[in-house]
Scaffold this motif. Structure first.
Motif, mmCIF file in Angstrom:
data_model
loop_
_atom_site.group_PDB
_atom_site.id
_atom_site.type_symbol
_atom_site.label_atom_id
_atom_site.label_comp_id
_atom_site.label_asym_id
_atom_site.label_seq_id
_atom_site.Cartn_x
_atom_site.Cartn_y
_atom_site.Cartn_z
ATOM 1 N N LEU A 142 0.833 -1.184 0.000
ATOM 2 C CA LEU A 142 0.000 0.000 0.000
ATOM 3 C C LEU A 142 0.875 1.244 0.000
ATOM 4 N N SER A 143 0.401 2.256 -0.686
ATOM 5 C CA SER A 143 1.080 3.548 -0.695
ATOM 6 C C SER A 143 0.107 4.615 -0.238
ATOM 7 N N CYS A 144 0.634 5.647 0.349
ATOM 8 C CA CYS A 144 -0.183 6.779 0.789
ATOM 9 C C CYS A 144 0.586 8.048 0.460
ATOM 10 N N GLY A 145 0.066 8.779 -0.513
ATOM 11 C CA GLY A 145 0.697 10.020 -0.921
ATOM 12 C C GLY A 145 0.053 11.205 -0.235
ATOM 13 N N SER A 146 0.872 12.225 0.002
ATOM 14 C CA SER A 146 0.411 13.409 0.698
ATOM 15 C C SER A 146 0.659 14.665 -0.125
ATOM 16 N N SER A 147 -0.289 15.573 -0.081
ATOM 17 C CA SER A 147 -0.119 16.874 -0.716
ATOM 18 C C SER A 147 0.559 17.819 0.269
ATOM 19 N N GLY A 148 1.066 18.920 -0.213
ATOM 20 C CA GLY A 148 1.654 19.910 0.671
ATOM 21 C C GLY A 148 3.120 19.655 0.934
ATOM 22 N N ARG A 149 3.726 20.594 1.651
ATOM 23 C CA ARG A 149 5.163 20.538 1.883
ATOM 24 C C ARG A 149 5.505 20.233 3.328
#
Length: 123
Positions: A20-27
């Protein structure tokens, strides 16, 4: 504000693997500890795995210890859950979540959640 999106779920036979992968927006991804939780039909959401901001500390639920591995790549704003030796009882919707602090296994310590990805393990 942190937006999280899981991917990588699916149907797999018992004994198989999924990542599973979990990508995040923002810095600000690297400023959050990350966790994976899961919820099976008719059951409460339960803790699966935790990783600290820098990836040095990891913790696992006893039910997945030795079979699952959590990792993160702060340069890619992504946290992973490698799931091996899957069992039918691992079937659930898996959620990633971001935490600014608190008890790592308590869902209330997490500020942001993804929408979840379904994992189904057939026997």
């Amino acid at each position: 504000q942190v937006q999280l999106e899981e991917s990588g779920g699916g149907l797999v036979q018992a004994g198989g693997s999924l990542r599973l992968s979990c990508g995040s927006s923002g810095r600000t991804f690297s400023t959050y500890a990350m966790g994976w939780f899961r919820q099976a039909p008719g059951k409460e959401r339960e803790f699966v795995a935790f990783i600290s901001r820098g990836g040095v500390r990891t913790y696992y639920a006893d039910s997945v210890k030795g079979r699952f591995t959590i990792s993160r790549d702060n340069a890619k704003n992504t946290v992973y859950l490698q799931m091996d030796s899957l069992k039918p009882e691992d079937t659930a919707v898996y959620y990633c979540a971001a935490s600014q602090g608190g008890t790592y296994y308590y869902y209330g310590s997490y500020n942001y959640w993804g929408q979840g990805t379904q994992v189904t393990v057939s026997s």
